[in-house]
Design an enzyme around this catalytic site. Sequence first.
Site, short mmCIF file in Angstrom:
data_model
loop_
_atom_site.label_atom_id
_atom_site.label_comp_id
_atom_site.label_asym_id
_atom_site.label_seq_id
_atom_site.Cartn_x
_atom_site.Cartn_y
_atom_site.Cartn_z
CD GLU A 1 11.56 15.16 20.87
OE1 GLU A 1 11.85 15.58 19.75
OE2 GLU A 1 10.39 15.07 21.26
CG ASP B 1 6.81 13.29 21.08
OD1 ASP B 1 7.64 13.16 20.17
OD2 ASP B 1 5.90 14.12 21.07
CG ASP C 1 -0.29 0.12 2.53
OD1 ASP C 1 0.98 0.13 2.57
OD2 ASP C 1 -0.98 0.19 3.56
CG HIS D 1 11.23 10.99 13.65
ND1 HIS D 1 11.93 10.84 14.83
CD2 HIS D 1 10.09 11.64 13.96
CE1 HIS D 1 11.21 11.38 15.82
NE2 HIS D 1 10.10 11.86 15.32
CG ASP D 2 11.46 15.06 14.75
OD1 ASP D 2 10.51 14.77 13.99
OD2 ASP D 2 11.42 14.92 15.99
CG ASP E 1 8.00 7.82 19.91
OD1 ASP E 1 7.81 8.75 20.71
OD2 ASP E 1 8.76 7.90 18.93
#
Length: 574
Positions: free
Chosen positions: A274, A216, A36, A348-349, A109
């Site tokens: 984080e 996070d 997908d 990823h940031d 996470d």
Amino acid sequence: MIVESSEAAQWRPHNWWKTAVVYQIYPRSFADSNGDGTGDIPGITSKLDYLSELGVDVVWLSPIYSSPMDDNGYDISNYQNVDPLFGTLDELDTLIVGLHERGIKLVMDLVVNHTSDEHPWFVESRDPNSAKRDWYWWRPPRPGGTPGTPGAEPTNMAAAWGGPAWEYDERSGEYYLHIFSRKQPDLNWENPEVRRAIYEMMKWWVDRGVDGFRMDVINFISKPEKLTDGVPPPGKQYVPAFKFVAAGPRLHEFLAEMNREVGLDAHNLLTVGEMPGVTIDMARAITDPANAELNMVFQFQHVDLDRMPEGSKFDLKPLELPALKANLNDWQVGLADVGWNSLYLDNHDQPRAVSRFGDDSPRHRVNSAKTLGTVLHMHRGTPYVYQGEELGMTNTYFSAIEEYRDIESVNYHADALSLGMEAEMVMRSLSAKSRDNARTPMHWDDSSHAGFSEGIPWLPVNPNYLTVNARAAMEQQDSVFHHFRKLIDLRHEYPVVVDGRFQLLLPESEQIWAFTRSLDDSTLVVLANCSSRPVEVPGDAVPDLGRAQLLLATHSATDTLVLQPWESRVYLLR
Ligand code: GLC
């Protein structure tokens, strides 16, 4: 696998995370099993042998929970289920078993500063008479303001992705606080019921077999006692929210309570918070085992060195090597006797490490990816490898805004153009800093879509996958992959890599990153040329290497101290 308590003590011995290397998976971009175009949990399960060969100890999974995906899953609508895009809870259990069978632990996470606005807690909270009204931050408009119009917000706090941090809700005539998007309302941690609900949810995951949490923006959970206006930067109406919430008055209390109530230390779980805006002093207190809060934090100072002070991350400034070395040195020294560091160059940031800190041209990409890995992994702390970093994956260099998907990038583009910034400059900033740089699909091989998916990937694949891919890297003994594998082995084999005292050499050098690590009678000497020009290391600046053993190097051994572009060496002296 749910590990029993005596077994658990063996599986997670005290301080096990100090010798560990963590691998971060961004599930939507890792491996797609069903065509997908989006990565999923069975996709991850199909790659476990790859992770095992790399030798990592832990996988940190970016969010796979139910989510409307406004911020790619960092907006959670059910903490105890898996989003169908990624699979099912059963498939997650299978992944946990597969990881544990290979001796790899799993860190989830934990996004609990905010939920999605579609979380049932928030849906209920919208009703001013509901028992959950106080679970979020509801406030009346500014006195005299016309509700719903610019300037009528309760305070002048700006959201991270642009615009005010307050969203007007007509039903009750009040605003709710959202530090991130309007679909990410902030939870009210002052309310003990909120905290209890979160701890219960965390315990449920621990019982399911997870080995830790990456938390996070966890330093944002304690807000100031009174939310008031701040002084906006020149020419701006609103003040970035993190200035108000980075170090709230009850942060330590909440973290210690969470640790106690969930049993984070009691279960020897890995905990990493984080924390945008965290200082060394704060981090010392948070990671001091005596305070029983967290094992380590992700700091941001070193990834803010290439932005203009007071500007946004998109206001670019050239990065200077002495500043980067000095910052990591400060953290090494600051947490030398108490606490613990996390070590990362990308995630990823952030943009891809080799494009940002190295030289991603075909000539230097491999050596600069290896050398950046060497420098990072030989520091004291727990290293984090972001998927593809071990292949030297690079930024994407999209040319059109339509190619970007990330909410931060798309909003920045619109805001910057509306403020009259030149389109070309805006695109240049995005190409350097967009989070999508790190989010393009993982390169598995040179087949179509890099072997990531049989469908059309949700974000375009970087065209350089034909040469930069896992299959090729595994076959070539001198690849970035095998270099990272060896770095991970060194940490497992030599206590000096884990515990050695850090000393920076040649702090002023604009090309050389050199340091020693010492423990008992062992000394590691790390010499790295972080530039694309050769350089000679001054002999009097480093220990005598006559009897030293060369543990790992990017180039063939020589007797001289001349380092080729992006050459690095790790010596052991005993
Ligand atoms: C953290 C995440 C980021 C997310 C934000 C809001 O910084 O790493 O991806 O957008 O928090 O949850």
